[in-house]
Design a protein around this motif. Sequence first.
Motif, mmCIF file in Angstrom:
data_model
loop_
_atom_site.group_PDB
_atom_site.id
_atom_site.type_symbol
_atom_site.label_atom_id
_atom_site.label_comp_id
_atom_site.label_asym_id
_atom_site.label_seq_id
_atom_site.Cartn_x
_atom_site.Cartn_y
_atom_site.Cartn_z
ATOM 1 N N GLY A 32 0.980 7.748 -35.548
ATOM 2 C CA GLY A 32 0.940 9.112 -36.067
ATOM 3 C C GLY A 32 1.546 10.110 -35.106
ATOM 4 O O GLY A 32 2.224 11.059 -35.515
ATOM 5 N N LEU A 33 1.320 9.902 -33.799
ATOM 6 C CA LEU A 33 1.904 10.790 -32.796
ATOM 7 C C LEU A 33 3.424 10.679 -32.805
ATOM 8 O O LEU A 33 4.137 11.691 -32.735
ATOM 9 N N LEU A 34 3.936 9.444 -32.909
ATOM 10 C CA LEU A 34 5.386 9.247 -32.969
ATOM 11 C C LEU A 34 5.980 9.903 -34.221
ATOM 12 O O LEU A 34 7.041 10.532 -34.161
ATOM 13 N N ILE A 35 5.285 9.758 -35.337
ATOM 14 C CA ILE A 35 5.766 10.364 -36.585
ATOM 15 C C ILE A 35 5.774 11.886 -36.469
ATOM 16 O O ILE A 35 6.695 12.560 -36.954
ATOM 17 N N SER A 36 4.768 12.443 -35.807
ATOM 18 C CA SER A 36 4.715 13.903 -35.632
ATOM 19 C C SER A 36 5.899 14.397 -34.815
ATOM 20 O O SER A 36 6.464 15.454 -35.102
ATOM 21 N N PHE A 37 6.290 13.625 -33.788
ATOM 22 C CA PHE A 37 7.466 13.995 -33.008
ATOM 23 C C PHE A 37 8.713 13.975 -33.889
ATOM 24 O O PHE A 37 9.588 14.839 -33.774
ATOM 25 N N GLY A 38 8.792 12.973 -34.777
ATOM 26 C CA GLY A 38 9.926 12.903 -35.686
ATOM 27 C C GLY A 38 9.968 14.081 -36.638
ATOM 28 O O GLY A 38 11.041 14.628 -36.926
ATOM 29 N N SER A 39 8.802 14.508 -37.128
ATOM 30 C CA SER A 39 8.757 15.633 -38.070
ATOM 31 C C SER A 39 9.049 16.966 -37.399
ATOM 32 O O SER A 39 9.357 17.950 -38.073
ATOM 33 N N MET A 40 8.971 17.011 -36.058
ATOM 34 C CA MET A 40 9.290 18.234 -35.307
ATOM 35 C C MET A 40 10.645 18.143 -34.619
ATOM 36 O O MET A 40 11.041 19.050 -33.886
ATOM 37 N N SER A 41 11.362 17.052 -34.848
ATOM 38 C CA SER A 41 12.641 16.834 -34.180
ATOM 39 C C SER A 41 13.655 17.920 -34.538
ATOM 40 O O SER A 41 13.690 18.425 -35.663
ATOM 41 N N LYS A 42 14.489 18.261 -33.575
ATOM 42 C CA LYS A 42 15.562 19.223 -33.816
ATOM 43 C C LYS A 42 16.754 18.561 -34.485
ATOM 44 O O LYS A 42 17.673 19.248 -34.931
ATOM 45 N N PHE A 43 16.733 17.223 -34.556
ATOM 46 C CA PHE A 43 17.790 16.472 -35.244
ATOM 47 C C PHE A 43 17.453 16.457 -36.735
ATOM 48 O O PHE A 43 16.567 15.727 -37.181
ATOM 49 N N THR A 44 18.140 17.274 -37.497
ATOM 50 C CA THR A 44 17.786 17.525 -38.890
ATOM 51 C C THR A 44 17.673 16.271 -39.761
ATOM 52 O O THR A 44 16.688 16.135 -40.510
ATOM 53 N N PRO A 45 18.635 15.335 -39.724
ATOM 54 C CA PRO A 45 18.502 14.140 -40.570
ATOM 55 C C PRO A 45 17.217 13.357 -40.274
ATOM 56 O O PRO A 45 16.557 12.883 -41.212
ATOM 57 N N LEU A 46 16.867 13.214 -38.992
ATOM 58 C CA LEU A 46 15.635 12.505 -38.637
ATOM 59 C C LEU A 46 14.418 13.265 -39.133
ATOM 60 O O LEU A 46 13.501 12.670 -39.712
ATOM 61 N N ARG A 47 14.421 14.575 -38.931
ATOM 62 C CA ARG A 47 13.277 15.386 -39.358
ATOM 63 C C ARG A 47 13.072 15.309 -40.867
ATOM 64 O O ARG A 47 11.945 15.131 -41.345
ATOM 65 N N LEU A 48 14.153 15.403 -41.618
ATOM 66 C CA LEU A 48 14.047 15.343 -43.079
ATOM 67 C C LEU A 48 13.607 13.957 -43.552
ATOM 68 O O LEU A 48 12.789 13.844 -44.468
ATOM 69 N N PHE A 49 14.135 12.925 -42.916
ATOM 70 C CA PHE A 49 13.760 11.556 -43.279
ATOM 71 C C PHE A 49 12.261 11.338 -43.062
ATOM 72 O O PHE A 49 11.565 10.796 -43.936
ATOM 73 N N VAL A 50 11.770 11.757 -41.899
ATOM 74 C CA VAL A 50 10.343 11.579 -41.590
ATOM 75 C C VAL A 50 9.490 12.383 -42.554
ATOM 76 O O VAL A 50 8.467 11.891 -43.059
ATOM 77 N N LYS A 51 9.895 13.608 -42.845
ATOM 78 C CA LYS A 51 9.110 14.449 -43.756
ATOM 79 C C LYS A 51 9.053 13.849 -45.161
ATOM 80 O O LYS A 51 8.020 13.931 -45.840
ATOM 81 N N ILE A 52 10.147 13.233 -45.605
ATOM 82 C CA ILE A 52 10.156 12.599 -46.927
ATOM 83 C C ILE A 52 9.205 11.403 -46.956
ATOM 84 O O ILE A 52 8.446 11.216 -47.914
#
Length: 214
Positions: A32-52
């Motif tokens: 969950g901590l790793l996923i939270s970092f992904g959802s806050m990432s400044k790299f837009t494709p990664l952030r959007l992928f994780v949020k989806i």
Amino acid sequence: MSFWNVTSTLWGGFQTTLLLFALTLVFSLPLGLLISFGSMSKFTPLRLFVKIIVWMVRGTPLMLQVLIIFYVPGLLFGTPISTRFNAAIIAFSINYACYFSEIYRGGIESISRSQYEAGQVLGMTKSQIFFRIVLLQVIKRITAPMSNEVITLVKDTALARVVMVIEIIREAEFLAARGFIWPLFYTGMFYLIFVGILTLLFGFIEEKLSYFRA
């Protein structure tokens, strides 16, 4: 069937419940901590992928996810998950990691920017600032919502029975099929006692972290 025989049978099932609960926490908390970092990432494709992914997992029933994890690998690749219990662990861990990630994200984003800047002034690296300044405050702030999710997990373990994991509710159903209905109600005592212990534990943790209060 005597009270003690029923208790022994249900305790055997409850041990599976406890194991499912413990392993889910072991895997889902760091994930969950790793996923939270992904959802806050400044790299837009990664952030959007994780949020989806988080949206999909949080928006569908856990029971459905357990069934998908158990059946789909075998249907698509001809290689099913090794055991029903493992399938339940994987489904539970992914589901709760996504919920935990949102709690982590809220806690991390609630820390004021000035505290990061203060750490930088002291010459600390980003990792030092996070682990020495931010993390303990985040733990304090997320303890209450985390406790709610953990207690929910105790009860959600019963959903593992949809893939025939023999936990306490499944054991009670076996007894009910033999004409003993009261064990179904008796299982509630196991949950109530365990939830009571967890409630006391989280209360103790919150008290220990009370020095973070303003």
